[in-house]
Write an enzyme that holds these catalytic residues in place. Sequence first.
Site, PDB file in Angstrom:
ATOM      1  N   CYS A  32       0.806  -1.344  -0.091  1.00  0.00           N
ATOM      2  CA  CYS A  32       0.035   0.081   0.038  1.00  0.00           C
ATOM      3  C   CYS A  32       0.959   1.108   0.037  1.00  0.00           C
ATOM      4  CB  CYS A  32      -1.003  -0.050   1.171  1.00  0.00           C
ATOM      5  SG  CYS A  32       0.224  -0.035   2.884  1.00  0.00           S
ATOM      6  N   HIS A  94       3.529   2.097  11.506  1.00  0.00           N
ATOM      7  CA  HIS A  94       2.259   2.007  12.734  1.00  0.00           C
ATOM      8  C   HIS A  94       2.127   3.042  13.478  1.00  0.00           C
ATOM      9  CE1 HIS A  94       4.318  -2.085  11.379  1.00  0.00           C
ATOM     10  NE2 HIS A  94       2.885  -2.278  11.073  1.00  0.00           N
ATOM     11  N   GLU A 146       0.146  -0.008  16.659  1.00  0.00           N
ATOM     12  CA  GLU A 146      -0.717   0.977  16.149  1.00  0.00           C
ATOM     13  C   GLU A 146      -1.575   1.482  16.920  1.00  0.00           C
ATOM     14  OE1 GLU A 146      -2.730   0.570  12.033  1.00  0.00           O
ATOM     15  OE2 GLU A 146      -4.348   2.016  13.216  1.00  0.00           O
ATOM     16  N   ASN A 244      -3.408  -6.919   8.644  1.00  0.00           N
ATOM     17  CA  ASN A 244      -4.168  -6.982   7.580  1.00  0.00           C
ATOM     18  C   ASN A 244      -4.042  -8.152   6.816  1.00  0.00           C
ATOM     19  OD1 ASN A 244      -2.511  -6.407   4.698  1.00  0.00           O
ATOM     20  ND2 ASN A 244      -1.599  -5.531   6.251  1.00  0.00           N
TER      21      ASN A 244
HETATM   22  S1  SF4 Z   1      -2.793   2.595   7.291  1.00  0.00           S
HETATM   23 FE1  SF4 Z   1      -1.423   0.732   7.014  1.00  0.00          FE
HETATM   24  S2  SF4 Z   1      -2.325  -0.776   5.656  1.00  0.00           S
HETATM   25 FE2  SF4 Z   1      -3.316   1.473   5.254  1.00  0.00          FE
HETATM   26  S3  SF4 Z   1      -2.172   2.459   3.797  1.00  0.00           S
HETATM   27 FE3  SF4 Z   1      -1.310   3.047   5.900  1.00  0.00          FE
HETATM   28  S4  SF4 Z   1       0.247   1.548   6.121  1.00  0.00           S
HETATM   29 FE4  SF4 Z   1      -0.865   0.872   4.705  1.00  0.00          FE
END
Ligand code: SF4
Length: 336
Positions: A32, A94, A146, A244
């Site tokens: 991502c 995170h 996180e 995830n």
């Molecule tokens: S919150 Fe985590 S999974 Fe979502 S875009 Fe950001 S790094 Fe990627």
Amino acid sequence: MWIARTLGGMTGEHEAGEPTPRVLLAKPRGYCAGVDRAVVAVEKALETYGAPVYVRKEIVHNRHVVKTLAERGAVFVEETDEVPEGATVVFSAHGVSPAVHAQAASRELRTVDATCPLVTKVHQEAKRFARDDYDILLIGHEGHEEVEGTAGEAPEHVQLVDGPGAVDQVTVRDPEKVIWLSQTTLSVDETLETVRALRERFPSLADPPSDDICYATQNRQVAVKQMAPECDLVLVVGSRNSSNSVRLVEVALQAGASAAYLVDHAGEIDASWLEGVTTVGVTSGASVPEILVGEVLHWLADRGWADVEEITTANEKLTFSLPRELKRDMKPQAVR
Ligand code: SF4
């Protein structure tokens, strides 16, 4: 052979007679925007400041990524007190609590904050609702970095709710002033279940101003849901501590896959999983480099699953620019 299908274009073509072994490959999958930014931030920090560059916690939850960066001079530590005074430390995607920033400042560390901007957004929400004196019910997994970072923004206002089973234990000061927020990498469906249970107890429960479960988590779950009903087996490439990625296994099973497994790399696939299987679904978590998916596809092709259809449910174009403090120090031609 590799062909592409888009949402709504399911064909399920098989030869007459014997079913043809095939692979459905989910898209989007893998990196991502937040992971890409964090990994590049460590690479650029190594180029800009020289090795060693310290990284607090795993920069992203993927063993291959961590190992590759360690070979280039990144030193992974659990806490900032393991970093020599004056050295450079990168904070992971995170996010970290204000206490961690303060510890780093007290040790005069140079910091590069690779917190994903979508995690920072949840931190801002926590700060804002704490200022307005709400009780904040943070849906997330106990012990996840996180969640520790987000809760640390307002520890006196935040309570962790680890799934629907934890709702009964929640206590609030004023049921009229309660809001829920969430970790970015949860199962969308399970989170909604937790919210429903919370709302039964607190009918005035307020919703977050926008989705906390990020676009990448949601898109990867939608893609898996689309292909799972056709799959006898789904292989999710990802590490066990990747929230995830673990959720993708759960979503695949809930959406109808006969079996689903999480594998860090092709070497972890058990050939017995393929017995009686025609259609294999493949996807990967948001912290997984595409090279690991390529190795899984090769492993499958070697065993007769050479036909690959890509199932596309979204095209992602989002990118994030590098942390400001890093861009300031980088050589002009290296800035992106
Ligand atoms: S919150 Fe985590 S999974 Fe979502 S875009 Fe950001 S790094 Fe990627």
